[in-house]
Design a protein around this motif. Structure first.
Motif, mmCIF file in Angstrom:
data_model
loop_
_atom_site.group_PDB
_atom_site.id
_atom_site.type_symbol
_atom_site.label_atom_id
_atom_site.label_comp_id
_atom_site.label_asym_id
_atom_site.label_seq_id
_atom_site.Cartn_x
_atom_site.Cartn_y
_atom_site.Cartn_z
ATOM 1 N N GLY A 1 0.815 -1.199 0.000
ATOM 2 C CA GLY A 1 0.000 0.000 0.000
ATOM 3 C C GLY A 1 0.853 1.255 0.000
ATOM 4 O O GLY A 1 2.065 1.222 -0.215
ATOM 5 N N PHE A 2 0.205 2.378 0.284
ATOM 6 C CA PHE A 2 0.890 3.666 0.254
ATOM 7 C C PHE A 2 0.649 4.495 1.516
ATOM 8 O O PHE A 2 1.278 5.534 1.682
ATOM 9 N N ALA A 3 -0.254 4.044 2.392
ATOM 10 C CA ALA A 3 -0.695 4.903 3.489
ATOM 11 C C ALA A 3 -0.109 4.550 4.853
ATOM 12 O O ALA A 3 0.193 5.428 5.647
ATOM 13 N N ASP A 4 0.038 3.256 5.150
ATOM 14 C CA ASP A 4 0.501 2.887 6.493
ATOM 15 C C ASP A 4 2.013 3.075 6.609
ATOM 16 O O ASP A 4 2.750 3.134 5.628
ATOM 17 N N ILE B 1 5.040 2.905 3.719
ATOM 18 C CA ILE B 1 5.790 4.118 3.367
ATOM 19 C C ILE B 1 7.294 3.864 3.496
ATOM 20 O O ILE B 1 8.092 4.228 2.622
#
Length: 454
Positions: free
Chosen positions: A142-145, A149
């Motif tokens: 993902g890209f958010a947690d 990152i």
């Protein structure tokens, strides 16, 4: 002398590579990445290339081991730190990796898996020493947690200077390009495959009076073990003739056992624990439906193996899963309990029309490790044609990784370069003994033998 035939000329003209596969994940650990590395290596050997594998030690398995077809494995003396990953050291692995690169006369370093520490360090050291580098990404992130990152920034650093990258699905390619900032033209899509000779259907078609649903997976959050806890009781309640077989182990196994106790399903839910790879087929052919509940998946070799054994698949519609099987071989559902139960109902209704042997033949024609090896060979050829660059030319790519991160990455690479220069002075390359090429006469010449080995 008779003129060479076209296939003979093609084999003679093919450039022979010496490839080092690097990952924290390899046998005796079991999983999709481990299977991919082993099968790809065997087929590359049959095409005439030399393949060496480097991973960390597993228990008392340390040093050099040999596997089928002369495949050589370096189990370097680094212990796993977390989830089979070694502790990041940045520079401490450089001396031993440098020795392996030189001893084996490596021409291409091929790293596997984005969260493999050894993979990242091998790519960094290989580029410092001027080797061609290819990377294969097997997962989606993902890209958010916070974890994603951090991993995405590490990947951006590692892939800033690779020659080419490979992804196992188009969804995975989009994900990798967005996370790493790699130019899309540097990323190739080469799917996984399956050993059709190892995964064939049961000789006799199973009776449908009792329907068996098979689950073989690591019992972890990412593989949807919590989703199974909700789905299984509901399915057992709706269909009295359905039984589940669950193979696999992990931290979520306790939740599944508690669910079985709570709903008194001991006679309808069998927990097998970890299943050795050699026994996976025997478990698969005892069922009618294969259930995959993953929450994220770049490809999923497990559903390919199940389809090759003639099982109808029910899977969550996540990541690259919709790309794997034709629509008539799989029922897709959103990763929510109600939709999964509905998909299982649809699959049960479709069971009478399923021909396991016809399904096996289709998968055998669609997915071949020999084809994967041929396509990977093309990527190696392209990597070899990339121009050599000095440190200053390469640093410009690291600077583009961010205002502060770019400068930090440049410092890391400069220190790595200086350490390599020190090692070159301390132990010149000429003083490192080169391993003699012991490839068997006639092995790796292509042709019929290559097809049989793959």
């Amino acid at each position: 002398m008779a003129e060479k035939t076209a296939p003979a000329r093609a084999v003679a003209e093919r450039k022979r590579h010496t490839i080092l596969m690097v990952s924290d994940f390899f046998y005796p650990n079991f999983g999709g990445v481990e299977s991919h590395i082993y099968c790809l290596s065997q087929c590359l050997i049959s095409l005439g290339h030399k393949v060496v594998i480097m991973t960390h030690s597993y228990g008392n398995r340390s040093g050099v081991r040999y596997m089928s077809n002369g495949l050589k494995v370096y189990y370097i003396p680094w212990r796993p730190f977390f989830l089979q990953n070694t502790l990041p050291t940045f520079y401490l692995t450089l001396p031993i990796m440098r020795n392996i690169f030189i001893r084996e006369r490596i021409s291409v370093v091929h790293g596997h898996q984005a969260f493999s520490t050894l993979c990242h360090e091998a790519i960094m050291h290989a580029r410092t020493m001027g080797y061609n580098v290819v990377f294969t990404d097997h997962s989606l992130y993902g890209f958010a947690d916070i974890g994603s990152i951090h991993m995405n920034k590490v990947l951006q650093f590692t892939l800033a200077d690779v020659n080419h990258a490979i992804c196992v699905s188009h969804t995975s390619k989009e994900n990798t390009v967005l996370r790493s900032g790699l130019p899309p033209e540097k990323v190739f899509v080469i799917p996984n495959a399956v050993d059709a000779a190892m995964f064939n259907p049961a000789p006799k078609r199973l009776n449908c009076d009792e329907i068996v649903i098979v689950v073989i997976s690591r019992l972890v959050y990412r593989k949807g073990a919590d989703l199974l806890v909700e789905v299984i009781p509901e399915v057992c309640n709706l269909f009295p003739n359905v039984r589940f077989i669950i193979g696999g182990d992990g931290p979520k196994r306790l939740r599944l056992e508690e669910m079985r106790e709570k709903h008194s399903l001991q006679d309808r839910v069998s927990m097998l624990g970890a299943v050795p790879h050699a026994q996976v087929r025997s478990v698969l052919i005892s069922g009618h439906i294969f259930l995959n509940s993953s929450l994220t998946e770049a490809f999923c070799i497990a559903i390919l193996e199940a389809a090759c054994c003639g099982l109808l698949t029910v899977s969550t519609r996540v990541g690259g899963v919709p790309e794997v099987l034709p629509d008539d071989m799989v029922v897709l559902a959103e990763p929510v309990p109600s939709d999964m139960v509905l998909a299982i109902k649809k699959a049960i209704d479709r069971l009478p029309s399923i021909d396991p042997h016809a399904m096996h033949l289709r998968i055998k024609n669609l997915y071949s490790w020999h084809d994967v090896a041929r396509r990977t060979e093309i990527v190696y050829d392209r990597a070899q044609r990339c121009s050599d660059e000095n440190l200053l030319q390469r640093l410009s790519r690291y600077l583009n990784c961010g205002a502060w991160a770019g400068k930090l990455f440049c410092i890391v690479m400069i220190i790595d370069f200086l350490f390599w220069q020190f090692l070159q002075w301390w132990q010149p390359s000429e003083d490192i003994e080169v391993v003699p090429d012991l490839m068997r006469a006639g092995c790796g010449r292509g042709g019929d033998d290559a097809g049989r080995q793959c």
